[in-house]
Design a protein around this motif. Sequence first.
Motif, PDB file in Angstrom:
ATOM      1  N   PHE A  14      10.770   7.209  47.006  1.00 21.89           N
ATOM      2  CA  PHE A  14      11.654   8.130  47.708  1.00 21.89           C
ATOM      3  C   PHE A  14      13.088   7.966  47.203  1.00 21.89           C
ATOM      4  CE2 PHE A  14      13.906   9.717  51.491  1.00 21.89           C
ATOM      5  CZ  PHE A  14      13.164  10.843  51.770  1.00 21.89           C
ATOM      6  N   GLY A  15      13.516   6.722  47.030  1.00 23.08           N
ATOM      7  CA  GLY A  15      14.863   6.435  46.555  1.00 23.08           C
ATOM      8  C   GLY A  15      15.113   6.966  45.154  1.00 23.08           C
ATOM      9  N   ARG A  16      14.128   6.846  44.278  1.00 23.47           N
ATOM     10  CA  ARG A  16      14.284   7.336  42.910  1.00 23.47           C
ATOM     11  C   ARG A  16      14.371   8.868  42.897  1.00 23.47           C
ATOM     12  NH1 ARG A  16      13.207   4.559  37.735  1.00 23.47           N
ATOM     13  NH2 ARG A  16      13.200   2.942  39.283  1.00 23.47           N
ATOM     14  N   HIS A  17      13.543   9.523  43.725  1.00 24.45           N
ATOM     15  CA  HIS A  17      13.630  10.985  43.838  1.00 24.45           C
ATOM     16  C   HIS A  17      15.025  11.390  44.295  1.00 24.45           C
ATOM     17  CE1 HIS A  17       9.946  13.109  43.012  1.00 24.45           C
ATOM     18  NE2 HIS A  17       9.240  12.209  43.667  1.00 24.45           N
ATOM     19  N   LYS A  18      15.533  10.690  45.296  1.00 27.20           N
ATOM     20  CA  LYS A  18      16.853  11.001  45.838  1.00 27.20           C
ATOM     21  C   LYS A  18      17.921  10.862  44.750  1.00 27.20           C
ATOM     22  CE  LYS A  18      19.892   9.667  49.644  1.00 27.20           C
ATOM     23  NZ  LYS A  18      21.044   8.890  49.192  1.00 27.20           N
ATOM     24  N   LYS A  19      17.872   9.768  44.016  1.00 28.98           N
ATOM     25  CA  LYS A  19      18.858   9.523  42.977  1.00 28.98           C
ATOM     26  C   LYS A  19      18.797  10.607  41.894  1.00 28.98           C
ATOM     27  CE  LYS A  19      20.495   6.095  39.722  1.00 28.98           C
ATOM     28  NZ  LYS A  19      20.302   4.806  39.103  1.00 28.98           N
ATOM     29  N   ARG A  20      17.601  10.957  41.455  1.00 31.05           N
ATOM     30  CA  ARG A  20      17.445  11.991  40.422  1.00 31.05           C
ATOM     31  C   ARG A  20      17.984  13.335  40.887  1.00 31.05           C
ATOM     32  NH1 ARG A  20      11.307  11.224  38.116  1.00 31.05           N
ATOM     33  NH2 ARG A  20      11.667   9.270  37.018  1.00 31.05           N
ATOM     34  N   MET A  21      17.632  13.714  42.116  1.00 34.66           N
ATOM     35  CA  MET A  21      18.076  15.006  42.634  1.00 34.66           C
ATOM     36  C   MET A  21      19.595  15.056  42.784  1.00 34.66           C
ATOM     37  SD  MET A  21      15.083  15.882  45.389  1.00 34.66           S
ATOM     38  CE  MET A  21      15.787  17.459  45.850  1.00 34.66           C
ATOM     39  N   CYS A  35      12.154  18.140  51.872  1.00 33.44           N
ATOM     40  CA  CYS A  35      11.231  19.225  51.547  1.00 33.44           C
ATOM     41  C   CYS A  35      10.386  18.890  50.332  1.00 33.44           C
ATOM     42  CB  CYS A  35      11.998  20.526  51.308  1.00 33.44           C
ATOM     43  SG  CYS A  35      12.628  21.273  52.823  1.00 33.44           S
ATOM     44  N   ARG A  36      11.003  18.358  49.295  1.00 32.77           N
ATOM     45  CA  ARG A  36      10.267  18.052  48.072  1.00 32.77           C
ATOM     46  C   ARG A  36       9.188  16.998  48.307  1.00 32.77           C
ATOM     47  NH1 ARG A  36      13.034  16.693  42.356  1.00 32.77           N
ATOM     48  NH2 ARG A  36      13.553  18.895  42.540  1.00 32.77           N
ATOM     49  N   THR A  37       9.457  16.034  49.150  1.00 38.16           N
ATOM     50  CA  THR A  37       8.502  14.943  49.348  1.00 38.16           C
ATOM     51  C   THR A  37       7.539  15.172  50.516  1.00 38.16           C
ATOM     52  OG1 THR A  37      10.107  13.708  50.674  1.00 38.16           O
ATOM     53  CG2 THR A  37      10.008  13.221  48.305  1.00 38.16           C
ATOM     54  N   HIS A  38       7.697  16.263  51.254  1.00 40.71           N
ATOM     55  CA  HIS A  38       6.822  16.534  52.390  1.00 40.71           C
ATOM     56  C   HIS A  38       6.125  17.890  52.311  1.00 40.71           C
ATOM     57  CE1 HIS A  38       9.175  13.182  53.950  1.00 40.71           C
ATOM     58  NE2 HIS A  38       8.128  12.941  54.694  1.00 40.71           N
ATOM     59  N   LYS A  39       6.185  18.517  51.145  1.00 40.88           N
ATOM     60  CA  LYS A  39       5.473  19.781  50.931  1.00 40.88           C
ATOM     61  C   LYS A  39       4.479  19.610  49.800  1.00 40.88           C
ATOM     62  CE  LYS A  39       8.773  23.282  52.438  1.00 40.88           C
ATOM     63  NZ  LYS A  39       9.519  24.475  51.995  1.00 40.88           N
ATOM     64  N   ARG A  40       3.391  20.345  49.895  1.00 36.74           N
ATOM     65  CA  ARG A  40       2.385  20.313  48.838  1.00 36.74           C
ATOM     66  C   ARG A  40       2.886  21.114  47.638  1.00 36.74           C
ATOM     67  NH1 ARG A  40      -1.729  17.942  51.305  1.00 36.74           N
ATOM     68  NH2 ARG A  40      -2.028  18.305  53.520  1.00 36.74           N
ATOM     69  N   LYS A  41       2.699  20.572  46.451  1.00 39.41           N
ATOM     70  CA  LYS A  41       3.198  21.226  45.237  1.00 39.41           C
ATOM     71  C   LYS A  41       2.521  22.562  44.992  1.00 39.41           C
ATOM     72  CE  LYS A  41       4.386  16.944  42.977  1.00 39.41           C
ATOM     73  NZ  LYS A  41       4.087  16.005  41.903  1.00 39.41           N
ATOM     74  N   PHE A  46       4.048  22.472  54.195  1.00 37.19           N
ATOM     75  CA  PHE A  46       4.309  21.109  54.643  1.00 37.19           C
ATOM     76  C   PHE A  46       2.992  20.358  54.773  1.00 37.19           C
ATOM     77  CE2 PHE A  46       8.318  22.997  55.928  1.00 37.19           C
ATOM     78  CZ  PHE A  46       9.213  22.003  55.563  1.00 37.19           C
ATOM     79  N   VAL A  47       3.045  19.034  54.549  1.00 34.94           N
ATOM     80  CA  VAL A  47       1.830  18.222  54.618  1.00 34.94           C
ATOM     81  C   VAL A  47       1.308  18.113  56.043  1.00 34.94           C
ATOM     82  CG1 VAL A  47       2.328  16.899  52.541  1.00 34.94           C
ATOM     83  CG2 VAL A  47       3.144  16.056  54.739  1.00 34.94           C
ATOM     84  N   SER A  48       2.177  18.318  57.029  1.00 27.30           N
ATOM     85  CA  SER A  48       1.761  18.281  58.427  1.00 27.30           C
ATOM     86  C   SER A  48       2.759  19.058  59.275  1.00 27.30           C
ATOM     87  CB  SER A  48       1.686  16.837  58.939  1.00 27.30           C
ATOM     88  OG  SER A  48       2.997  16.288  59.027  1.00 27.30           O
ATOM     89  N   GLU A  49       2.367  19.368  60.474  1.00 24.47           N
ATOM     90  CA  GLU A  49       3.257  20.044  61.409  1.00 24.47           C
ATOM     91  C   GLU A  49       4.427  19.133  61.781  1.00 24.47           C
ATOM     92  OE1 GLU A  49       4.825  23.159  63.342  1.00 24.47           O
ATOM     93  OE2 GLU A  49       3.028  23.227  62.101  1.00 24.47           O
ATOM     94  N   LYS A  50       4.163  17.840  61.900  1.00 23.52           N
ATOM     95  CA  LYS A  50       5.205  16.863  62.227  1.00 23.52           C
ATOM     96  C   LYS A  50       6.281  16.846  61.137  1.00 23.52           C
ATOM     97  CE  LYS A  50       7.081  13.288  64.291  1.00 23.52           C
ATOM     98  NZ  LYS A  50       7.832  13.409  65.502  1.00 23.52           N
ATOM     99  N   ALA A  51       5.859  16.858  59.866  1.00 24.43           N
ATOM    100  CA  ALA A  51       6.817  16.875  58.757  1.00 24.43           C
ATOM    101  C   ALA A  51       7.690  18.126  58.820  1.00 24.43           C
ATOM    102  CB  ALA A  51       6.077  16.807  57.422  1.00 24.43           C
ATOM    103  N   LYS A  52       7.085  19.251  59.117  1.00 27.42           N
ATOM    104  CA  LYS A  52       7.828  20.512  59.242  1.00 27.42           C
ATOM    105  C   LYS A  52       8.848  20.424  60.373  1.00 27.42           C
ATOM    106  CE  LYS A  52       7.184  25.439  60.049  1.00 27.42           C
ATOM    107  NZ  LYS A  52       6.235  26.509  60.326  1.00 27.42           N
ATOM    108  N   GLU A  53       8.450  19.878  61.504  1.00 26.39           N
ATOM    109  CA  GLU A  53       9.352  19.740  62.649  1.00 26.39           C
ATOM    110  C   GLU A  53      10.531  18.835  62.322  1.00 26.39           C
ATOM    111  OE1 GLU A  53       6.912  18.367  65.872  1.00 26.39           O
ATOM    112  OE2 GLU A  53       5.729  20.208  65.912  1.00 26.39           O
ATOM    113  N   VAL A  54      10.273  17.735  61.615  1.00 31.78           N
ATOM    114  CA  VAL A  54      11.341  16.799  61.261  1.00 31.78           C
ATOM    115  C   VAL A  54      12.353  17.463  60.345  1.00 31.78           C
ATOM    116  CG1 VAL A  54      11.855  14.670  59.988  1.00 31.78           C
ATOM    117  CG2 VAL A  54       9.977  14.718  61.638  1.00 31.78           C
TER     118      VAL A  54
END
Length: 65
Positions: A14-21, A35-41, A46-54
């Motif tokens: 997660f940290g490496r993704h953040k740094k790159r972005m 969004c990038r780490t909680h959505k299906r490519k 979203f991978v779940s309803e909870k992820a979408k809500e967050v």
Amino acid sequence: MPDASLHTSGSITFGRHKKRMEEEAGGPMASELLCRTHKRKESGEFVSEKAKEVVESYEQQLIER
């Protein structure tokens, strides 16, 4: 909570993704990172309803500030 561990970033942390972005954009990318780490490519869903809500809650908090 089985949905709590679903991320789509693969073996990249997660940290490496953040740094790159942030390097690409030249600034903070918190909402986009979530969004990038909680959505299906393949589908963009979203991978779940909870992820979408967050993500929606976080974005709403940013608007209110």
